[in-house]
Write a protein that holds these residues in place. Structure first.
Motif, PDB file in Angstrom:
ATOM      1  N   ASP A  65       0.832  -1.205   0.000  1.00  0.00           N
ATOM      2  CA  ASP A  65       0.000   0.000   0.000  1.00  0.00           C
ATOM      3  C   ASP A  65       0.872   1.263   0.000  1.00  0.00           C
ATOM      4  OD1 ASP A  65      -2.254  -1.573   0.025  1.00  0.00           O
ATOM      5  OD2 ASP A  65      -2.751  -1.205   2.137  1.00  0.00           O
ATOM      6  N   SER A  66       1.974   1.210   0.738  1.00  0.00           N
ATOM      7  CA  SER A  66       2.865   2.373   0.822  1.00  0.00           C
ATOM      8  C   SER A  66       3.503   2.678  -0.529  1.00  0.00           C
ATOM      9  CB  SER A  66       3.961   2.130   1.868  1.00  0.00           C
ATOM     10  OG  SER A  66       3.399   1.968   3.158  1.00  0.00           O
ATOM     11  N   ILE A  67       3.982   1.653  -1.211  1.00  0.00           N
ATOM     12  CA  ILE A  67       4.605   1.853  -2.526  1.00  0.00           C
ATOM     13  C   ILE A  67       3.585   2.367  -3.526  1.00  0.00           C
ATOM     14  CG2 ILE A  67       5.676   0.673  -4.486  1.00  0.00           C
ATOM     15  CD1 ILE A  67       7.040  -1.170  -2.414  1.00  0.00           C
ATOM     16  N   ARG A  68       2.386   1.812  -3.474  1.00  0.00           N
ATOM     17  CA  ARG A  68       1.325   2.287  -4.371  1.00  0.00           C
ATOM     18  C   ARG A  68       1.043   3.773  -4.107  1.00  0.00           C
ATOM     19  NH1 ARG A  68      -2.108  -0.926  -2.857  1.00  0.00           N
ATOM     20  NH2 ARG A  68      -1.700  -2.573  -4.376  1.00  0.00           N
ATOM     21  N   ALA A  69       1.011   4.138  -2.822  1.00  0.00           N
ATOM     22  CA  ALA A  69       0.769   5.535  -2.454  1.00  0.00           C
ATOM     23  C   ALA A  69       1.909   6.437  -2.925  1.00  0.00           C
ATOM     24  CB  ALA A  69       0.593   5.646  -0.942  1.00  0.00           C
ATOM     25  N   VAL A  70       3.146   5.990  -2.721  1.00  0.00           N
ATOM     26  CA  VAL A  70       4.310   6.780  -3.142  1.00  0.00           C
ATOM     27  C   VAL A  70       4.288   7.006  -4.650  1.00  0.00           C
ATOM     28  CG1 VAL A  70       6.827   6.699  -3.398  1.00  0.00           C
ATOM     29  CG2 VAL A  70       5.783   6.181  -1.182  1.00  0.00           C
ATOM     30  N   HIS A  71       3.936   5.968  -5.412  1.00  0.00           N
ATOM     31  CA  HIS A  71       3.837   6.118  -6.867  1.00  0.00           C
ATOM     32  C   HIS A  71       2.823   7.199  -7.233  1.00  0.00           C
ATOM     33  CE1 HIS A  71       5.549   1.882  -8.031  1.00  0.00           C
ATOM     34  NE2 HIS A  71       6.395   2.615  -7.319  1.00  0.00           N
ATOM     35  N   TRP A  72       1.713   7.211  -6.508  1.00  0.00           N
ATOM     36  CA  TRP A  72       0.675   8.216  -6.805  1.00  0.00           C
ATOM     37  C   TRP A  72       1.194   9.616  -6.476  1.00  0.00           C
ATOM     38  CZ3 TRP A  72      -1.911  12.121  -4.373  1.00  0.00           C
ATOM     39  CH2 TRP A  72      -3.007  12.650  -5.059  1.00  0.00           C
ATOM     40  N   TRP A  73       1.802   9.775  -5.317  1.00  0.00           N
ATOM     41  CA  TRP A  73       2.274  11.090  -4.892  1.00  0.00           C
ATOM     42  C   TRP A  73       3.357  11.633  -5.817  1.00  0.00           C
ATOM     43  CZ3 TRP A  73       0.002  14.102  -1.367  1.00  0.00           C
ATOM     44  CH2 TRP A  73      -0.841  13.526  -0.420  1.00  0.00           C
ATOM     45  N   LEU A  74       4.218  10.761  -6.314  1.00  0.00           N
ATOM     46  CA  LEU A  74       5.340  11.209  -7.140  1.00  0.00           C
ATOM     47  C   LEU A  74       4.968  11.430  -8.608  1.00  0.00           C
ATOM     48  CD1 LEU A  74       8.301   8.999  -5.799  1.00  0.00           C
ATOM     49  CD2 LEU A  74       7.680  11.327  -5.132  1.00  0.00           C
ATOM     50  N   ASP A  75       3.806  10.989  -9.005  1.00  0.00           N
ATOM     51  CA  ASP A  75       3.377  11.135 -10.400  1.00  0.00           C
ATOM     52  C   ASP A  75       3.047  12.603 -10.689  1.00  0.00           C
ATOM     53  OD1 ASP A  75       2.144  11.084 -12.911  1.00  0.00           O
ATOM     54  OD2 ASP A  75       1.195   9.146 -12.532  1.00  0.00           O
ATOM     55  N   PRO A  76       3.752  13.239 -11.643  1.00  0.00           N
ATOM     56  CA  PRO A  76       3.516  14.671 -11.935  1.00  0.00           C
ATOM     57  C   PRO A  76       2.066  14.997 -12.289  1.00  0.00           C
ATOM     58  CG  PRO A  76       5.531  13.928 -12.992  1.00  0.00           C
ATOM     59  CD  PRO A  76       4.865  12.697 -12.445  1.00  0.00           C
ATOM     60  N   LYS A  77       1.341  14.050 -12.851  1.00  0.00           N
ATOM     61  CA  LYS A  77      -0.045  14.333 -13.236  1.00  0.00           C
ATOM     62  C   LYS A  77      -0.953  14.511 -12.014  1.00  0.00           C
ATOM     63  CE  LYS A  77      -1.737   9.550 -13.764  1.00  0.00           C
ATOM     64  NZ  LYS A  77      -2.191   8.525 -14.733  1.00  0.00           N
ATOM     65  N   ASN A  78      -0.472  14.061 -10.846  1.00  0.00           N
ATOM     66  CA  ASN A  78      -1.257  14.205  -9.612  1.00  0.00           C
ATOM     67  C   ASN A  78      -0.799  15.397  -8.774  1.00  0.00           C
ATOM     68  OD1 ASN A  78      -2.689  11.793 -10.209  1.00  0.00           O
ATOM     69  ND2 ASN A  78      -1.052  10.568  -9.295  1.00  0.00           N
ATOM     70  N   HIS A  79       0.097  16.211  -9.308  1.00  0.00           N
ATOM     71  CA  HIS A  79       0.716  17.275  -8.515  1.00  0.00           C
ATOM     72  C   HIS A  79      -0.296  18.242  -7.908  1.00  0.00           C
ATOM     73  CE1 HIS A  79       3.797  20.061  -7.170  1.00  0.00           C
ATOM     74  NE2 HIS A  79       3.141  21.046  -7.747  1.00  0.00           N
ATOM     75  N   LYS A  80      -1.245  18.679  -8.704  1.00  0.00           N
ATOM     76  CA  LYS A  80      -2.228  19.659  -8.216  1.00  0.00           C
ATOM     77  C   LYS A  80      -3.013  19.102  -7.026  1.00  0.00           C
ATOM     78  CE  LYS A  80      -5.976  22.704  -9.827  1.00  0.00           C
ATOM     79  NZ  LYS A  80      -6.973  22.338  -8.811  1.00  0.00           N
ATOM     80  N   GLU A  81      -3.490  17.856  -7.139  1.00  0.00           N
ATOM     81  CA  GLU A  81      -4.249  17.263  -6.045  1.00  0.00           C
ATOM     82  C   GLU A  81      -3.344  16.995  -4.848  1.00  0.00           C
ATOM     83  OE1 GLU A  81      -7.280  13.519  -5.083  1.00  0.00           O
ATOM     84  OE2 GLU A  81      -6.379  13.709  -7.089  1.00  0.00           O
ATOM     85  N   ALA A  82      -2.106  16.590  -5.106  1.00  0.00           N
ATOM     86  CA  ALA A  82      -1.159  16.340  -4.017  1.00  0.00           C
ATOM     87  C   ALA A  82      -0.930  17.611  -3.205  1.00  0.00           C
ATOM     88  CB  ALA A  82       0.159  15.819  -4.581  1.00  0.00           C
ATOM     89  N   VAL A  83      -0.777  18.718  -3.890  1.00  0.00           N
ATOM     90  CA  VAL A  83      -0.580  20.009  -3.221  1.00  0.00           C
ATOM     91  C   VAL A  83      -1.811  20.375  -2.398  1.00  0.00           C
ATOM     92  CG1 VAL A  83      -0.396  22.498  -3.653  1.00  0.00           C
ATOM     93  CG2 VAL A  83       1.128  20.895  -4.838  1.00  0.00           C
ATOM     94  N   GLU A  84      -2.989  20.143  -2.936  1.00  0.00           N
ATOM     95  CA  GLU A  84      -4.226  20.448  -2.210  1.00  0.00           C
ATOM     96  C   GLU A  84      -4.340  19.621  -0.934  1.00  0.00           C
ATOM     97  OE1 GLU A  84      -7.139  19.652  -5.181  1.00  0.00           O
ATOM     98  OE2 GLU A  84      -6.886  21.588  -6.212  1.00  0.00           O
ATOM     99  N   ILE A  85      -3.970  18.343  -1.022  1.00  0.00           N
ATOM    100  CA  ILE A  85      -4.012  17.480   0.158  1.00  0.00           C
ATOM    101  C   ILE A  85      -2.976  17.938   1.178  1.00  0.00           C
ATOM    102  CG2 ILE A  85      -3.653  15.143   1.031  1.00  0.00           C
ATOM    103  CD1 ILE A  85      -4.657  14.097  -1.681  1.00  0.00           C
ATOM    104  N   ALA A  86      -1.774  18.274   0.709  1.00  0.00           N
ATOM    105  CA  ALA A  86      -0.718  18.753   1.604  1.00  0.00           C
ATOM    106  C   ALA A  86      -1.166  20.002   2.353  1.00  0.00           C
ATOM    107  CB  ALA A  86       0.552  19.034   0.806  1.00  0.00           C
ATOM    108  N   ALA A  87      -1.842  20.905   1.648  1.00  0.00           N
ATOM    109  CA  ALA A  87      -2.340  22.132   2.265  1.00  0.00           C
ATOM    110  C   ALA A  87      -3.377  21.822   3.343  1.00  0.00           C
ATOM    111  CB  ALA A  87      -2.930  23.042   1.198  1.00  0.00           C
ATOM    112  N   ARG A  88      -4.258  20.874   3.046  1.00  0.00           N
ATOM    113  CA  ARG A  88      -5.291  20.496   4.011  1.00  0.00           C
ATOM    114  C   ARG A  88      -4.673  19.870   5.260  1.00  0.00           C
ATOM    115  NH1 ARG A  88      -7.276  15.623   4.657  1.00  0.00           N
ATOM    116  NH2 ARG A  88      -6.821  14.898   2.546  1.00  0.00           N
ATOM    117  N   VAL A  89      -3.727  18.955   5.058  1.00  0.00           N
ATOM    118  CA  VAL A  89      -3.109  18.249   6.178  1.00  0.00           C
ATOM    119  C   VAL A  89      -2.313  19.202   7.070  1.00  0.00           C
ATOM    120  CG1 VAL A  89      -1.331  16.543   6.786  1.00  0.00           C
ATOM    121  CG2 VAL A  89      -3.030  16.014   5.021  1.00  0.00           C
ATOM    122  N   SER A  90      -1.577  20.113   6.441  1.00  0.00           N
ATOM    123  CA  SER A  90      -0.700  21.013   7.193  1.00  0.00           C
ATOM    124  C   SER A  90      -1.382  22.295   7.653  1.00  0.00           C
ATOM    125  CB  SER A  90       0.501  21.394   6.323  1.00  0.00           C
ATOM    126  OG  SER A  90       0.081  22.138   5.195  1.00  0.00           O
TER     127      SER A  90
END
Length: 337
Positions: A242-267
């Motif tokens: 599950d961790s590797i699958r998650a890391v692949h998603w986070w590192l994928d440039p096509k997911n950058h916008k959503e990753a940033v939004e989640i990071a903002a929410r968490v922090s």
């Protein structure tokens, strides 16, 4: 009587089966929100397919990595996001010979990626490391990776870190205030705090971690005790998958916008604080290197720990080749398409 014994035996078997069917509790210690995987790993829903089935998950925040050693010893956490320095101290000085490196968190100083910076005020009279004699230096925790690197730089420049300077501790979020209020003459700044525009405006870089180490640092690793790994191997393989699958998603440039939004929410910080650097390869304006399959650089880790021993901060040599178990993460990686 026989019936009662049979009933009792059946009850014991049922209880054992029920216990074994319970998800394994995984409490994962970290220091910096967003910059450390445990804090955001499964914040994207649907990536952790085994969560709640074979394991449960809780991210637990610490001020620095050295206190995690106590947490591991007292069974308060199952996995620790340990700096190379804290790992070595746990094994050699604290006697945790069963501690194992199980995965990569991030690496500092990899070509094209970020390396940690040490700041002084822009108008500070401190121009070189030699000028730090008699000054106040801030660290997040004694024995942490940034602390070891700072002490190594002092000794390289003929400064005794135990006699010639004063060292004070502060959490990473408070480092900027320590510097700007002149409670410290130099501070370490790690991602994301090093990108604070106010800090950048008020300060300048005195040296970087790469200046000290001369190359790559296996900065943070995932560590767990061998007894826990052996007892819960199947659940750990599920967790690593599950961790590797998650890391692949986070590192994928096509997911950058959503990753940033989640990071903002968490922090609870604005998205703009993450947009330019989060999981981006851009040198000193980007992120640390993070292995997509969570494989640590054991050669770099050994070199980093050897430096620590050279500084006299370890009782003896720590042999990384005997203190890792990457079989779990490698098995998990085969499952992820």
């Amino acid at each position: 009587m026989r019936a009662l014994k049979s009933l009792f035996a059946a009850a014991l078997v049922l209880a054992a089966a029920t216990a074994s069917a319970q998800p394994v509790k995984i409490r994962f210690a970290y220091v910096v929100p967003v910059a450390n995987w445990p804090s955001i790993l499964f914040e994207k829903q649907g990536l952790a397919r085994h969560l709640g089935k074979s394991y449960t998950y809780e991210a637990v925040r610490f001020q620095g990595t050295p206190p995690m050693i106590t947490g591991l010893a007292n069974n308060e956490i199952e996995i620790a996001d340990l700096a190379f320095a804290s790992f070595a101290i746990a094994v050699e000085n604290a006697g945790m010979k069963d501690l194992r490196v199980i995965a990569d968190e991030f690496q500092d100083g990899t070509p094209g990626y970020y390396t940690d910076e040490y700041f002084v005020l822009k108008d500070s009279p401190i121009k070189t490391v030699k000028d730090l004699k008699g000054k106040i230096l801030a660290t997040n925790a004694a024995g942490s990776a940034v602390d070891i690197v700072m002490r190594a730089m002092l000794r390289k420049n003929g400064i005794d870190d135990r006699k010639d300077v004063n060292v004070v501790e502060a959490a990473f979020p408070n480092m900027k205030a320590m510097l700007t209020s002149k409670k410290a003459d130099v501070i370490p700044a790690v991602i994301p705090f090093s990108f604070d525009p106010d800090l950048r405006a008020a300060s300048r870089v005195l040296f970087t971690q790469k200046d000290v180490v001369g190359g790559r640092t296996q900065m943070i690793i995932w560590a767990a005790r061998e007894s826990f790994l052996k007892k819960n191997r199947a659940a750990m393989v599920d967790f690593m998958e599950d961790s590797i699958r998650a890391v692949h998603w986070w590192l994928d440039p096509k997911n950058h916008k959503e990753a940033v939004e989640i990071a903002a929410r968490v922090s609870k910080r604005p998205a703009a604080a993450f947009d330019k650097w989060l999981f981006v390869k851009a040198g000193q304006e980007g992120d640390y290197y993070r292995d997509p399959n969570l494989l640590p650089d054991l050669k770099a880790l050994q070199a980093n720990i050897d430096l620590q021993q050279k500084l006299g901060l370890l009782k003896g040599k720590v042999d990384v080749s005997k203190l890792n178990d990457l079989s779990i993460v490698k098995e998990a990686a085969k499952r992820v398409k």
